[in-house]
Write an enzyme that holds these catalytic residues in place. Structure first.
Site, PDB file in Angstrom:
ATOM      1  N   TYR A  31     -39.416  19.471 -16.071  1.00 31.20           N
ATOM      2  CA  TYR A  31     -38.272  20.352 -15.799  1.00 31.20           C
ATOM      3  C   TYR A  31     -38.825  21.643 -15.192  1.00 31.20           C
ATOM      4  CZ  TYR A  31     -33.485  21.964 -16.682  1.00 31.20           C
ATOM      5  OH  TYR A  31     -32.195  22.423 -16.544  1.00 31.20           O
ATOM      6  N   LYS A  86     -22.275  -5.751 -17.006  1.00 30.34           N
ATOM      7  CA  LYS A  86     -22.903  -5.954 -15.699  1.00 30.34           C
ATOM      8  C   LYS A  86     -24.191  -5.140 -15.586  1.00 30.34           C
ATOM      9  CE  LYS A  86     -21.717  -7.657 -11.572  1.00 30.34           C
ATOM     10  NZ  LYS A  86     -20.800  -8.733 -11.190  1.00 30.34           N
TER      11      LYS A  86
END
Lengths: 374, 374
Positions: A31, A86
Site C-alpha cells: 500500500y 459460476k
C-alpha cells in the site's frame, strides 16, 4: 446438506484472499507509499495494468437477473447465488478470478454504459442470464466498444458444448454434418448461437421452431433476429409445428421447454437419431422416452444421465486462454476449435459417451490452448 | 522487493477463493440444479440476499481515479493497484471481502448511476480517491438513494483518525476541545470532513485556509462547499494567510500540500502546540522542523515517524461493524464513537504515542463494536 443450508452456513460461496501477508514490513510495499510507484508506472503506460494488477486474471460475471436458469426474470439479488457458483467454477476449473456483478438495471443502453464504465477493473466480461433479444445487442455493442473479450455464456458456451457433443455423436452414427437434417427447438440466447455455430461448422439443413412453430421466410410478426435466422435456415421453407420439423430429421436439439415431444415424434426421425434435449432440469423429452422412440444417442443438461451437455466444459478454458494471450475478441474460429478440443478428449466416442465429464480437469487447459495456437 | 517487482510477480495483490471444494458431489449443490432453490428463496424474500450470498460480507471499493494518493487525476487503470491494496487491508484487518471497482467515467451523475446499478452485489460502498467537490455530491446522493452504507474514506476515515489522535493529544497537553484554537490547512475531501467532525465533537474555534488563504465570510469566488465552511468556522472572521491562522493556535492540522510552513510559523502558536502534518509522503512541515519550532506533539501520515495518522485504523472496523449489524447509514455519532474507541486503545497517551500502531489487530474489532452498541 442442500443448497440453502450451505448458503446459510457459508454466506456466499467465494471470498477475497490476499496473495501476500500483511506485516509492518509488507504494508509500505503493498500500500502507501510504495504503491504510488506502481500507479505512476501504469499512468505512464496503461498496458501495464494487465501485468501489475488483478486485471490480468479477473473477469466480471455480469447479469441483470432477467433470465436466470429456468426461473425467468427474478432480478439481480436472486441471480447473485448463481453468479457466485459460476465464479467458483471459474476459479476451480481454470484459476480465473471471476467477480459476480448483478445489475439493478435492465435497459439495454444502460447495461452497455454500466459495463463499459466498470470495465477498467476487468480482463474480460462474461455476460450471464440476460434475456433475449436484449442479450444480442448488449454483447455485440460491448464487443465493438471494449478492448477486452466479451462472451455471453448462455449463447456461446452452450453452442460450443453442443457442437462438441454433436461432432462425436455424428462420428458414432457415421453421418456428415453437411448432409444431416437438424431440427432445433428454441430461439432464445442459446438456440440462436447454436444455429449460427452449426452453420459455420458446415450444417446445411437446419429447421428451427419457436413456441409458435417452424420459422420460415416471410412468417409474419417475427423479430429482426428471427427474420435473419429464417434466411439462414429451412432451405425447403417448410411450415408447421416442431413435430413436422422432426419428420426425417437426423438430429434434434432442444434448448426450449420441458416435455415438448414424445416417443412418437422421435419415431418420425431418421435411423440412428441423435437427440439433445437440453431444457433443464426437465428436458424436452426424458431420455427413457426418447429411447423408446428409437433414439440412438441421447444427451441432456442433467448430471444424472449420460452425455451431459454442460457449459462448464467451455467457459473456464475460454477465458483462461483469452486472458493468458490478451485476446481481444473471441471468434467463431475460437469456438469451433474449442468444440473440437472438447470432443477430442473423448477417446472412443460411443452412444453412452460423446462428451467429457463436466468436471474433467483436463478440459479447461485444452480449451485454453486454442488461443495459443491461433 | 519493491512494489513494482511485487506487482509483476503477483499480478494483482488479491484473488478469489472458493469457500467449498468443487467435486461431483458438491457441484449440484453449489451450482445447478441446487442453486435454483437459493435463487427462488431470495426472489421471494429479497432480504435473504444478505444472508445467503457474498453480499453479506462484500464491499465495493469504488474509484474514478481522479484524486489518487498525491498523484492527482491519473485515471482508473493507475488507481487499480491502490484499490487492491485497500482490499487487502480490508480482508487482513477485518475479514471484509472488498472488491476494487475502478470507473472509466468521472461525471458526477454517471458515477452515481453506475454505483447504484452495481449496488445489488454489495453490502456496502467504500468510495475512494474521488476528487472534491464531486466526492461530496456523489456520497450524499448515494447515501440517500441506496439502502446500504456508503462511506467516502478520504473524508470520513481521515476525520475519524484525526479526531482519535486529537482526543489523546489534548489529553496529554490538558487542553479542552471547546477552548482550543485549531488552524487547518486544506479544504479538499479530508479537510472538509475533519472540520465537520471536530465541530460535532465540540470544537468552537477553527480557522481554515486553502491555497488562497484563510476562508472568511463573504470571501469572493469560493465554492458552495467553502461558503458553508466559512459559516461554520472562523468566529472572529480573520483574514490573511495560513501563517496568520497559526498565530495563537493550539492545534495545526494539515491535509494539504508539502512544505507549507516552517519552524518560525510554529513558534507563533500557543504553548504545547499540537501539529498534525498529514500531507503524504511529504508533510506540511517535517517533524524535526516542527520540533525546532517548539511543537509539543507531532503526528504525520508517515510510518517512519511516531504518531502515524492512518485511515487503516478506521475503515476496516467501520465496515466490519456496519455489515455485521446491517447498518444502513454511518452517522457522525458512529464516527465519534469510533474515534473514541481508537483513542481508548492507547493506554497512557504521551507526546510520542497518541494513536495505536497502523496494524494493531485489536483496533478493527473495537471500532466494529461501536455499531453493536448503538
Amino acid at each position: 446438506m442442500n443448497s440453502i443450508e450451505l448458503s446459510k452456513l457459508l454466506g456466499g460461496k467465494i471470498e477475497i484472499k490476499s496473495k501476500k501477508k500483511l506485516t509492518e514490513r509488507t504494508l509500505p510495499i503493498l500500500y502507501t507509499p510504495g504503491v504510488a510507484e506502481v500507479s505512476k508506472a501504469i499512468a505512464k503506460n496503461k498496458k501495464l495494468v494487465f501485468e501489475y494488477t488483478i486485471r490480468k486474471n479477473t473477469v466480471a460475471v455480469v447479469s441483470d437477473g432477467s433470465a436466470v436458469l429456468g426461473l425467468g426474470n427474478i432480478g439481480p439479488e436472486a441471480a447473485l447465488p448463481v453468479m457466485e457458483g459460476k465464479a467458483l467454477l471459474f476459479k476451480e476449473l481454470a484459476g480465473v478470478d471471476a467477480i459476480p456483478i448483478v445489475l439493478a438495471k435492465q435497459d439495454t443502453e444502460e447495461i452497455i454504459k454500466i459495463v463499459k464504465a466498470i470495465a477498467p477493473t476487468f480482463g474480460g466480461i462474461n455476460l450471464e442470464d440476460i434475456s433475449a433479444p436484449r442479450c444480442f445487442e448488449i454483447e455485440e455493442r460491448l464487443k465493438k466498444e471494449l478492448d477486452i473479450p466479451v462472451f455471453h455464456d448462455d449463447q456461446h458456451g452452450t453452442a460450443i458444448v453442443v457442437l462438441a457433443g454433436l461432432i462425436n455423436a455424428l462420428k458414432v452414427v457415421k453421418k456428415d454434418i453437411k448432409r444431416v437434417k437438424i431440427a432445433i427447438s428454441g430461439l432464445g440466447a442459446a438456440g440462436t448461437s447454436v444455429i449460427k455455430l452449426l452453420i459455420k461448422y458446415g450444417a446445411k439443413n437446419i429447421v428451427v421452431s419457436d413456441s409458435k412453430g417452424i420459422i420460415y421466410r416471410y412468417r409474419e410478426g417475427i423479430s429482426e433476429v428471427k427474420r435473419k435466422i429464417s434466411k439462414m435456415t429451412n432451405p425447403e421453407n417448410i411450415k408447421g409445428k416442431l413435430t413436422d420439423a422432426l419428420a426425417g430429421a437426423d438430429v434434434f436439439i432442444g434448448v426450449s421447454a420441458p416435455n415438448l415431444i414424445e416417443a412418437e415424434d422421435i419415431r418420425k426421425m431418421n435411423k440412428d437419431a441423435i437427440v439433445f434435449a437440453m431444457s433443464n432440469p426437465i428436458p424436452e423429452i426424458m431420455p427413457e422416452e426418447a429411447k423408446r422412440g428409437g433414439a440412438k444417442i441421447i444427451a441432456t443438461g442433467r448430471s444424472d444421465y449420460p452425455n451431459q451437455i454442460n457449459n462448464v466444459l467451455a467457459f473456464p478454458g475460454i477465458f483462461r486462454g483469452a486472458l493468458d494471450t490478451r485476446t481481444r475478441m473471441i471468434t467463431d474460429e475460437h469456438k469451433i476449435k474449442a468444440a473440437r478440443a472438447i470432443a477430442g478428449l473423448v477417446k472412443n466416442p460411443n452412444y453412452g459417451k460423446i462428451i467429457p465429464r463436466a468436471l474433467d480437469r483436463k478440459v479447461a487447459e485444452k480449451v485454453a490452448r486454442v488461443f495459443y495456437t491461433n
